[in-house]
Scaffold this active site. Structure first.
Site, PDB file in Angstrom:
ATOM      1  N   SER A  35      38.131  48.096  40.923  1.00  0.00           N
ATOM      2  CA  SER A  35      38.580  46.674  40.877  1.00  0.00           C
ATOM      3  C   SER A  35      38.449  46.504  42.824  1.00  0.00           C
ATOM      4  O   SER A  35      38.290  47.640  43.033  1.00  0.00           O
ATOM      5  CB  SER A  35      40.012  47.072  40.822  1.00  0.00           C
ATOM      6  OG  SER A  35      40.422  47.150  39.398  1.00  0.00           O
ATOM      7  N   HIS A  67      36.099  43.100  36.380  1.00  0.00           N
ATOM      8  CA  HIS A  67      35.177  44.419  36.102  1.00  0.00           C
ATOM      9  C   HIS A  67      33.440  44.067  35.393  1.00  0.00           C
ATOM     10  O   HIS A  67      34.002  43.384  34.624  1.00  0.00           O
ATOM     11  CB  HIS A  67      35.716  45.608  34.760  1.00  0.00           C
ATOM     12  CG  HIS A  67      36.862  46.663  35.599  1.00  0.00           C
ATOM     13  ND1 HIS A  67      37.520  46.943  34.819  1.00  0.00           N
ATOM     14  CD2 HIS A  67      37.515  46.208  37.061  1.00  0.00           C
ATOM     15  CE1 HIS A  67      38.504  47.592  35.999  1.00  0.00           C
ATOM     16  NE2 HIS A  67      38.748  46.978  37.002  1.00  0.00           N
ATOM     17  N   ARG A  89      33.866  50.934  34.267  1.00  0.00           N
ATOM     18  CA  ARG A  89      33.977  51.794  33.951  1.00  0.00           C
ATOM     19  C   ARG A  89      35.226  51.773  32.997  1.00  0.00           C
ATOM     20  O   ARG A  89      35.676  50.988  32.176  1.00  0.00           O
ATOM     21  CB  ARG A  89      34.965  52.977  34.804  1.00  0.00           C
ATOM     22  CG  ARG A  89      36.164  52.380  35.237  1.00  0.00           C
ATOM     23  CD  ARG A  89      37.023  53.035  36.111  1.00  0.00           C
ATOM     24  NE  ARG A  89      36.535  54.458  36.751  1.00  0.00           N
ATOM     25  CZ  ARG A  89      36.625  54.410  38.355  1.00  0.00           C
ATOM     26  NH1 ARG A  89      37.094  52.968  38.616  1.00  0.00           N
ATOM     27  NH2 ARG A  89      36.139  55.214  39.003  1.00  0.00           N
ATOM     28  N   THR A  90      35.262  53.256  31.700  1.00  0.00           N
ATOM     29  CA  THR A  90      36.304  52.680  30.463  1.00  0.00           C
ATOM     30  C   THR A  90      37.704  53.501  31.168  1.00  0.00           C
ATOM     31  O   THR A  90      37.318  54.285  31.640  1.00  0.00           O
ATOM     32  CB  THR A  90      35.391  53.805  29.187  1.00  0.00           C
ATOM     33  OG1 THR A  90      34.613  52.769  28.661  1.00  0.00           O
ATOM     34  CG2 THR A  90      36.415  54.022  28.097  1.00  0.00           C
ATOM     35  N   HIS A  91      38.415  52.696  30.692  1.00  0.00           N
ATOM     36  CA  HIS A  91      39.698  53.266  31.371  1.00  0.00           C
ATOM     37  C   HIS A  91      41.090  53.868  30.010  1.00  0.00           C
ATOM     38  O   HIS A  91      40.382  53.395  29.131  1.00  0.00           O
ATOM     39  CB  HIS A  91      40.427  52.393  31.996  1.00  0.00           C
ATOM     40  CG  HIS A  91      40.275  51.883  33.476  1.00  0.00           C
ATOM     41  ND1 HIS A  91      39.232  50.325  32.873  1.00  0.00           N
ATOM     42  CD2 HIS A  91      40.490  52.097  34.305  1.00  0.00           C
ATOM     43  CE1 HIS A  91      39.132  50.182  35.202  1.00  0.00           C
ATOM     44  NE2 HIS A  91      39.778  51.552  35.166  1.00  0.00           N
ATOM     45  N   GLU A 190      53.820  51.412  38.039  1.00  0.00           N
ATOM     46  CA  GLU A 190      54.428  52.243  38.393  1.00  0.00           C
ATOM     47  C   GLU A 190      55.642  51.053  38.650  1.00  0.00           C
ATOM     48  O   GLU A 190      55.818  49.985  39.032  1.00  0.00           O
ATOM     49  CB  GLU A 190      54.533  53.473  39.195  1.00  0.00           C
ATOM     50  CG  GLU A 190      52.630  53.727  39.010  1.00  0.00           C
ATOM     51  CD  GLU A 190      51.849  53.476  39.003  1.00  0.00           C
ATOM     52  OE1 GLU A 190      51.823  52.578  40.543  1.00  0.00           O
ATOM     53  OE2 GLU A 190      50.803  53.684  38.372  1.00  0.00           O
ATOM     54  N   SER A 209      42.435  55.567  37.727  1.00  0.00           N
ATOM     55  CA  SER A 209      41.599  56.166  37.391  1.00  0.00           C
ATOM     56  C   SER A 209      40.779  57.235  37.679  1.00  0.00           C
ATOM     57  O   SER A 209      41.861  58.134  38.655  1.00  0.00           O
ATOM     58  CB  SER A 209      40.407  54.702  37.238  1.00  0.00           C
ATOM     59  OG  SER A 209      40.136  54.681  38.668  1.00  0.00           O
ATOM     60  N   ASN A 232      46.612  46.891  47.028  1.00  0.00           N
ATOM     61  CA  ASN A 232      48.564  46.569  47.061  1.00  0.00           C
ATOM     62  C   ASN A 232      49.126  47.657  47.839  1.00  0.00           C
ATOM     63  O   ASN A 232      48.496  49.489  47.142  1.00  0.00           O
ATOM     64  CB  ASN A 232      48.804  46.546  45.684  1.00  0.00           C
ATOM     65  CG  ASN A 232      48.200  47.373  45.265  1.00  0.00           C
ATOM     66  OD1 ASN A 232      46.944  46.984  43.839  1.00  0.00           O
ATOM     67  ND2 ASN A 232      49.569  47.871  44.645  1.00  0.00           N
TER      68      ASN A 232
HETATM   69  I1  8IG Z   1      43.998  47.296  41.814  1.00  0.00           I
HETATM   70  O1  8IG Z   1      49.696  49.807  42.626  1.00  0.00           O
HETATM   71  C1  8IG Z   1      45.221  49.012  41.900  1.00  0.00           C
HETATM   72  N1  8IG Z   1      45.825  49.415  40.603  1.00  0.00           N
HETATM   73  N2  8IG Z   1      48.895  52.994  39.131  1.00  0.00           N
HETATM   74  N3  8IG Z   1      49.367  51.095  41.069  1.00  0.00           N
HETATM   75  C2  8IG Z   1      48.282  51.849  39.358  1.00  0.00           C
HETATM   76  N4  8IG Z   1      46.750  51.341  39.703  1.00  0.00           N
HETATM   77  C3  8IG Z   1      46.527  50.062  40.881  1.00  0.00           C
HETATM   78  C4  8IG Z   1      47.171  49.707  41.831  1.00  0.00           C
HETATM   79  C5  8IG Z   1      48.994  50.430  41.232  1.00  0.00           C
HETATM   80  N5  8IG Z   1      46.642  49.042  42.320  1.00  0.00           N
END
Ligand code: 8IG
Length: 269
Positions: A35, A67, A89-91, A190, A209, A232
């Site tokens: 991302s 993606h 990618r595959t998550h 989370e 990932s 973020n």
């Molecule tokens: I972009 O704050 C991204 N991916 N787990 N937490 C998790 N994955 C993320 C976050 C995040 N921001």
């Protein structure tokens, strides 16, 4: 679509398609774009071929808007080496299983890649990391409860994130911070309590990932590094709720810096 009932054979089949499509015997360096990193490979060099992921055995179209869905071969002017750019990618949260998560990295290794750069977008726990800050991964905490390795193969993960490759990155950008990346399964972000837990466990970055791919890459004998783009602050550390739009925006804003960084790193490998 090739099934992944024999992961090694599937990786080999994908590698044959990848190398044949590019018209070369092998690739040297693989990059996985997460991302925010979609445009970051554009400065690496000249794209000599590109193939939709869905046309490569064992791969499939990406699940997430933002993606990219192609595999690209780029010739690196500085070294004459070939980079294989996995635009998606595959998550693990897609539910396709851990073999699907590891397939891209295994295919890259089978295609000849000895070096790997894993990138991702993630949440940051350090308040000084504003959205759009790249952070080198120094180590990881795998909170997925699983492994890409099957059977009694006890793979050592000491210095998983190559000190040599990290040193190259820091030489290029001495202001780069390092951090420990914790992989949650997602796809939900989370809770603030889980972010506090991750911090107590020693994490600086939280994402969905990278750790499973890193383990698969180590098993395959690759030298690897990881770079996160903090898109973020993690939940509870920033005041406002998290949104995917904000993630995309941070990637766009950070584009010039992370593109140049990636190109300079790859030129020195
Ligand atoms: I972009 O704050 C991204 N991916 N787990 N937490 C998790 N994955 C993320 C976050 C995040 N921001």
């Amino acid at each position: 679509m090739t099934d992944l009932s024999d992961p090694t054979a599937a990786a080999q089949a994908a590698a044959t398609t990848i190398n044949t499509n590019a018209g070369i015997e092998r690739h040297d360096i693989a990059l996985v774009l997460g991302s925010g990193w979609g445009g970051a490979a554009d400065l690496l060099g000249e794209t000599i071929s590109e193939i939709p992921a869905a046309e490569v055995p064992g791969f499939h179209a990406p699940a997430v808007v933002g993606h990219g869905g192609t595999l690209r071969t780029i010739r690196i002017a500085a070294s004459g080496k070939h980079a294989l750019v996995l635009g998606s990618r595959t998550h693990y949260y897609e539910g396709k299983g851990v073999r699907a998560v590891a397939h891209g990295v295994r295919a890259a290794a089978a295609a000849g890649c000895t070096n790997l750069v894993l990138t991702n977008g993630c949440g940051g726990l350090n308040r000084s990391w504003t959205a759009g800050t790249p952070v080198l991964i120094s180590d990881h905490i795998n909170l997925t409860g699983t492994s890409p390795i099957e059977g009694a193969n006890f793979v050592d993960l000491t210095d998983l994130y190559s000190p040599r490759m990290r040193a190259i990155a820091k030489e290029i950008d001495p202001t780069l911070d390092e951090g420990v990346y914790a992989q949650f399964t997602g796809p939900h972000y989370e809770t603030p309590a889980e972010v506090r837990m991750a911090g107590i466990l020693g994490a600086d970055l939280v994402g969905m990932s990278t750790t499973l791919e890193a383990i698969a890459a180590r098993q395959a004998g690759m030298e690897l590094m990881g770079i996160s783009l903090v898109t973020n602050l993690a939940a509870g550390i920033q005041e406002t709720p998290l949104s995917h739009a904000e993630v995309i925006e941070a990637g766009v804003a950070a584009g010039p810096r992370i593109s140049a960084l990636l190109a300079e790193i790859v030129a020195k490998l």
